[in-house]
Design a protein around this motif. Sequence first.
Motif, PDB file in Angstrom:
ATOM      1  N   PRO A 248      -6.886  55.282  -0.477  1.00  0.00           N
ATOM      2  CA  PRO A 248      -6.002  55.988   0.467  1.00  0.00           C
ATOM      3  C   PRO A 248      -6.093  55.498   1.902  1.00  0.00           C
ATOM      4  O   PRO A 248      -5.145  55.683   2.675  1.00  0.00           O
ATOM      5  N   VAL A 249      -7.217  54.872   2.302  1.00  0.00           N
ATOM      6  CA  VAL A 249      -7.367  54.404   3.685  1.00  0.00           C
ATOM      7  C   VAL A 249      -7.437  52.877   3.751  1.00  0.00           C
ATOM      8  O   VAL A 249      -7.840  52.318   4.766  1.00  0.00           O
ATOM      9  N   GLY A 250      -7.039  52.209   2.670  1.00  0.00           N
ATOM     10  CA  GLY A 250      -6.954  50.755   2.688  1.00  0.00           C
ATOM     11  C   GLY A 250      -8.262  50.025   2.471  1.00  0.00           C
ATOM     12  O   GLY A 250      -8.335  48.814   2.720  1.00  0.00           O
ATOM     13  N   ILE A 251      -9.315  50.690   2.001  1.00  0.00           N
ATOM     14  CA  ILE A 251     -10.573  50.016   1.676  1.00  0.00           C
ATOM     15  C   ILE A 251     -10.524  49.633   0.200  1.00  0.00           C
ATOM     16  O   ILE A 251     -10.729  50.481  -0.673  1.00  0.00           O
ATOM     17  N   GLU A 252     -10.240  48.379  -0.079  1.00  0.00           N
ATOM     18  CA  GLU A 252     -10.071  47.927  -1.455  1.00  0.00           C
ATOM     19  C   GLU A 252     -11.294  47.152  -1.920  1.00  0.00           C
ATOM     20  O   GLU A 252     -11.894  46.393  -1.152  1.00  0.00           O
ATOM     21  N   VAL A 253     -11.646  47.345  -3.181  1.00  0.00           N
ATOM     22  CA  VAL A 253     -12.691  46.562  -3.836  1.00  0.00           C
ATOM     23  C   VAL A 253     -12.057  45.927  -5.070  1.00  0.00           C
ATOM     24  O   VAL A 253     -10.875  46.122  -5.347  1.00  0.00           O
ATOM     25  N   PHE A 254     -12.847  45.163  -5.819  1.00  0.00           N
ATOM     26  CA  PHE A 254     -12.280  44.436  -6.947  1.00  0.00           C
ATOM     27  C   PHE A 254     -11.710  45.375  -8.005  1.00  0.00           C
ATOM     28  O   PHE A 254     -10.651  45.102  -8.592  1.00  0.00           O
ATOM     29  N   THR A 255     -12.392  46.489  -8.283  1.00  0.00           N
ATOM     30  CA  THR A 255     -11.912  47.369  -9.342  1.00  0.00           C
ATOM     31  C   THR A 255     -10.566  47.996  -8.979  1.00  0.00           C
ATOM     32  O   THR A 255      -9.668  48.079  -9.823  1.00  0.00           O
ATOM     33  N   SER A 256     -10.408  48.433  -7.739  1.00  0.00           N
ATOM     34  CA  SER A 256      -9.134  49.020  -7.343  1.00  0.00           C
ATOM     35  C   SER A 256      -8.025  47.962  -7.320  1.00  0.00           C
ATOM     36  O   SER A 256      -6.871  48.258  -7.647  1.00  0.00           O
ATOM     37  N   SER A 257      -8.366  46.706  -6.981  1.00  0.00           N
ATOM     38  CA  SER A 257      -7.361  45.634  -6.978  1.00  0.00           C
ATOM     39  C   SER A 257      -6.928  45.285  -8.397  1.00  0.00           C
ATOM     40  O   SER A 257      -5.754  44.983  -8.643  1.00  0.00           O
ATOM     41  N   ILE A 258      -7.859  45.312  -9.334  1.00  0.00           N
ATOM     42  CA  ILE A 258      -7.512  45.067 -10.738  1.00  0.00           C
ATOM     43  C   ILE A 258      -6.553  46.137 -11.229  1.00  0.00           C
ATOM     44  O   ILE A 258      -5.536  45.846 -11.876  1.00  0.00           O
ATOM     45  N   TYR A 259      -6.859  47.382 -10.908  1.00  0.00           N
ATOM     46  CA  TYR A 259      -6.000  48.495 -11.345  1.00  0.00           C
ATOM     47  C   TYR A 259      -4.609  48.379 -10.723  1.00  0.00           C
ATOM     48  O   TYR A 259      -3.596  48.576 -11.408  1.00  0.00           O
ATOM     49  N   ASP A 260      -4.542  48.038  -9.443  1.00  0.00           N
ATOM     50  CA  ASP A 260      -3.247  47.909  -8.770  1.00  0.00           C
ATOM     51  C   ASP A 260      -2.432  46.757  -9.349  1.00  0.00           C
ATOM     52  O   ASP A 260      -1.209  46.872  -9.497  1.00  0.00           O
ATOM     53  N   ALA A 261      -3.091  45.627  -9.672  1.00  0.00           N
ATOM     54  CA  ALA A 261      -2.381  44.475 -10.228  1.00  0.00           C
ATOM     55  C   ALA A 261      -1.788  44.797 -11.595  1.00  0.00           C
ATOM     56  O   ALA A 261      -0.704  44.307 -11.945  1.00  0.00           O
ATOM     57  N   ILE A 262      -2.474  45.638 -12.371  1.00  0.00           N
ATOM     58  CA  ILE A 262      -1.967  46.017 -13.687  1.00  0.00           C
ATOM     59  C   ILE A 262      -0.823  47.017 -13.546  1.00  0.00           C
ATOM     60  O   ILE A 262       0.177  46.961 -14.279  1.00  0.00           O
ATOM     61  N   ARG A 263      -0.939  47.942 -12.597  1.00  0.00           N
ATOM     62  CA  ARG A 263       0.031  49.015 -12.467  1.00  0.00           C
ATOM     63  C   ARG A 263       1.275  48.618 -11.678  1.00  0.00           C
ATOM     64  O   ARG A 263       2.275  49.343 -11.693  1.00  0.00           O
ATOM     65  N   GLU A 264       1.246  47.481 -10.978  1.00  0.00           N
ATOM     66  CA  GLU A 264       2.445  47.073 -10.244  1.00  0.00           C
ATOM     67  C   GLU A 264       3.519  46.597 -11.219  1.00  0.00           C
ATOM     68  O   GLU A 264       3.246  46.284 -12.383  1.00  0.00           O
ATOM     69  N   TYR A 265       4.760  46.554 -10.767  1.00  0.00           N
ATOM     70  CA  TYR A 265       5.855  46.130 -11.632  1.00  0.00           C
ATOM     71  C   TYR A 265       6.505  44.865 -11.073  1.00  0.00           C
ATOM     72  O   TYR A 265       6.933  44.841  -9.925  1.00  0.00           O
ATOM     73  N   PRO A 266       6.569  43.777 -11.881  1.00  0.00           N
ATOM     74  CA  PRO A 266       5.975  43.649 -13.215  1.00  0.00           C
ATOM     75  C   PRO A 266       4.453  43.464 -13.130  1.00  0.00           C
ATOM     76  O   PRO A 266       3.946  43.014 -12.099  1.00  0.00           O
ATOM     77  N   SER A 267       3.752  43.806 -14.186  1.00  0.00           N
ATOM     78  CA  SER A 267       2.295  43.711 -14.197  1.00  0.00           C
ATOM     79  C   SER A 267       1.854  42.269 -13.993  1.00  0.00           C
ATOM     80  O   SER A 267       2.368  41.350 -14.635  1.00  0.00           O
ATOM     81  N   ASN A 268       0.908  42.087 -13.100  1.00  0.00           N
ATOM     82  CA  ASN A 268       0.372  40.756 -12.828  1.00  0.00           C
ATOM     83  C   ASN A 268      -0.954  40.605 -13.579  1.00  0.00           C
ATOM     84  O   ASN A 268      -2.037  40.700 -13.000  1.00  0.00           O
ATOM     85  N   VAL A 269      -0.849  40.391 -14.888  1.00  0.00           N
ATOM     86  CA  VAL A 269      -2.029  40.344 -15.744  1.00  0.00           C
ATOM     87  C   VAL A 269      -2.907  39.145 -15.412  1.00  0.00           C
ATOM     88  O   VAL A 269      -4.134  39.234 -15.416  1.00  0.00           O
ATOM     89  N   GLY A 270      -2.282  38.012 -15.086  1.00  0.00           N
ATOM     90  CA  GLY A 270      -3.059  36.816 -14.772  1.00  0.00           C
ATOM     91  C   GLY A 270      -3.922  37.009 -13.534  1.00  0.00           C
ATOM     92  O   GLY A 270      -5.103  36.646 -13.520  1.00  0.00           O
ATOM     93  N   LEU A 271      -3.352  37.585 -12.480  1.00  0.00           N
ATOM     94  CA  LEU A 271      -4.107  37.834 -11.258  1.00  0.00           C
ATOM     95  C   LEU A 271      -5.206  38.865 -11.520  1.00  0.00           C
ATOM     96  O   LEU A 271      -6.343  38.705 -11.041  1.00  0.00           O
ATOM     97  N   ALA A 272      -4.880  39.905 -12.276  1.00  0.00           N
ATOM     98  CA  ALA A 272      -5.888  40.906 -12.619  1.00  0.00           C
ATOM     99  C   ALA A 272      -7.029  40.278 -13.404  1.00  0.00           C
ATOM    100  O   ALA A 272      -8.203  40.611 -13.197  1.00  0.00           O
ATOM    101  N   SER A 273      -6.711  39.354 -14.295  1.00  0.00           N
ATOM    102  CA  SER A 273      -7.750  38.677 -15.090  1.00  0.00           C
ATOM    103  C   SER A 273      -8.648  37.830 -14.200  1.00  0.00           C
ATOM    104  O   SER A 273      -9.870  37.789 -14.398  1.00  0.00           O
TER     105      SER A 273
END
Length: 581
Positions: A248-273
Amino acid sequence: MSLQESTYAKMAQNHGPLARINAKWLVIAAVILAVAWLALVPLVFLIWQSFMTPAAGDVPAVFTLDNYTKAFSDSRILPLFRNSVIFATGTACLSLTIGTLFAWLNERTNTPFKMLFYAASIVPLVIPSILFTVSWIMMASPQIGLFNLILKNTFGIAGPVFNIYSMGGMIWVEGLHYSPVAFLLMSAAFRAMDPSLEESALMSGASIWQILFRITLRLVWPALVAAFFIMFTRSIESFEVPALLGTPVGIEVFTSSIYDAIREYPSNVGLASSYAILLLVIASFGIYFQSRLSTKGSKYSTVTGKGFRPRPFDLGPWRVPAAVLIVVYMVLVIILPFLVLLWSSLNKYYSVPSWSAMHRLSLNAYVTVINYPAVGQAVWNSAILAFSAATGLMLLTAVISWIVIRTKLPGRWLLDNLASLPMVFPGLVLGLSIMIFYLYLDIGVYGTTWIILIAYLTRFMPYGIRYNTTSMLQIHKDLEESAAMSGASWGQSFWRIVLPLLKPGLVAGWIYIVVVSIRELSSSVLLYSPGSEVVSVVIWELWQNGQYVELSAFGVMMILVLFTIVMLAQWVGKRFGVKEA
């Protein structure tokens, strides 16, 4: 004929040697294949997917380095790495400091309430991380936080004093939640240490604090460092705290970035991997240094063939501050989080406790949760998944432990390491790898509860190994050899002799896996679909929907159920555990 001979005679049947060998080796082969499938295949596929472009229409996926190029050239990669390392390091330091202090007070001093504290230290392990985080949001949020509202209404302090939405808040919440784990790890180290060196220093005139910092902590240095890396690894893979407090305040770590990459449209599975592989590498370093340290700890050993009995230090006037410290800790970690959730669940909307608010208390939130469309199915799914995962894993790892300890198969150590491999898998990474694998391998499990069961079997397999290996080491092979000489097949010997003798470890491990399976969110959040939700996912959805009162009610019921299971585990351990003479 004696009872033992009669038992073996009944077990003896007309099975030829070939049949016995075939059954034994078929089971061993099946177990090895199952372990390789669960632990190795998703990892290999995740690595492969990180080098592929997504298929689009008639365009097939092709090998590329673009995913890693994009990840490393992204301006967010350094902040991601920095935030992840700072968060994990800070959490490990805080939890280890708290856990070591209380372990020393409990094992080495005459602190009051220490027996009560040891029993209560198990309770925070029951509270799921998402509920613990939500409770601290309700206490220390700048807008709705109980502490800030009390300071404002009582002392007229306008600005928020506490802000849980910060790196410090993330470290505070995660460090408090993991401190009981550090406490249990360090308690075992202090309990096993010969106190003769400390007593010699005390007789030489050293103070208690000099002994603590110059002798005690130095002797348990390997345990301290090992516990640090365990906490670091568990923190680097944490999903709930960064997602609720950091995102919520823009402090991102790897786990939150993985989740965001999967949930964005279209899913960026390669970047998440690619993010997942980087996170896996960081977690693997923690496990590697921990294992390296365990092989070099002999120079710190103090337990010899001579018996010893630790004698607690007299804290003197420090006993009262130590007792107050224990009470404050229990309030912060156990009492306040539960009471805040309970209070919130009894209100129509979250408000500061007051006499006027007492008139608005009701059980409507509990009625709403019980009638909530997804709750009944989620509870059923969680129960079936937890019981199935626990039963399957304890049986599977019992055979693995038997192979590793009882046989002389070449490379059996590799099987043990392979079964322990999921230990380095962050839950979100594991969920991602399984999701991608079964999305491509269409065997009908994607989008069902079966894929969540596979994730649980993989994620918690190392726990089953540890419980069963410890129990297997206590069983002498003479019992199996006697059964074999009486004509029993390997299957009969394993089922009627080995498994009953493994009962204490089997039951304890089974109940532990049930508890952690019901709590699990990080791997479930990527794998569920409508109809296959579990209770942790329902809590996550209630939070995202802003239904804080219903979330609190569901959380209170969940904590009480898990606490009952843990108490059952304690009773079973005392009832069926190995009794000391």
